[in-house]
Design an enzyme around this catalytic site. Sequence first.
Site, PDB file in Angstrom:
ATOM      1  N   CYS A  70       8.474   0.474   2.660  1.00  0.00           N
ATOM      2  CA  CYS A  70       8.596   1.770   1.926  1.00  0.00           C
ATOM      3  C   CYS A  70       7.388   2.652   2.338  1.00  0.00           C
ATOM      4  CB  CYS A  70       8.511   1.642   0.525  1.00  0.00           C
ATOM      5  SG  CYS A  70      10.195   1.283  -0.020  1.00  0.00           S
ATOM      6  N   PHE A  98      -5.957  -6.793   1.775  1.00  0.00           N
ATOM      7  CA  PHE A  98      -5.431  -6.788   2.998  1.00  0.00           C
ATOM      8  C   PHE A  98      -4.811  -5.406   3.317  1.00  0.00           C
ATOM      9  CE2 PHE A  98      -1.531  -8.029   5.734  1.00  0.00           C
ATOM     10  CZ  PHE A  98      -2.295  -8.255   7.022  1.00  0.00           C
ATOM     11  N   GLY A 123       1.939  -3.054   3.433  1.00  0.00           N
ATOM     12  CA  GLY A 123       3.090  -3.547   4.315  1.00  0.00           C
ATOM     13  C   GLY A 123       4.188  -3.138   3.710  1.00  0.00           C
TER      14      GLY A 123
END
Length: 107
Positions: A61, A55, A58
């Site tokens: 940071c 995936f 996210g």
Amino acid sequence: MVKYVDNIFHALKITFANEVGMLSSRLSIDSHEVMDIFTQDTKLNISPAYLKPGFAFGGSCLPKDIQAFLYKSKSCDLEIPLIASLLKSNEEQIKITLNLIQKGWVS
């Protein structure tokens, strides 16, 4: 396939280092020193930790730091297309996954 992946990754690393070098130069920072310090992190930089397809990235940071780097590059009148493409590619990964979920192919 493995030969292509090896060579593309080498090209990716070279382009990444060159874009970091371009911004470092504009900021009067020694790019070789930046990359020498960067490569001291052998646990994450060369490990398989981020090299598994899956995936999108996210959290706060990574997107924030990419945006900050892009902002600083633009303020120095620099085009850095490789790093600039990261957020777009990540958004595309999210769209693909959402589409698979909507089709019921991923639960």
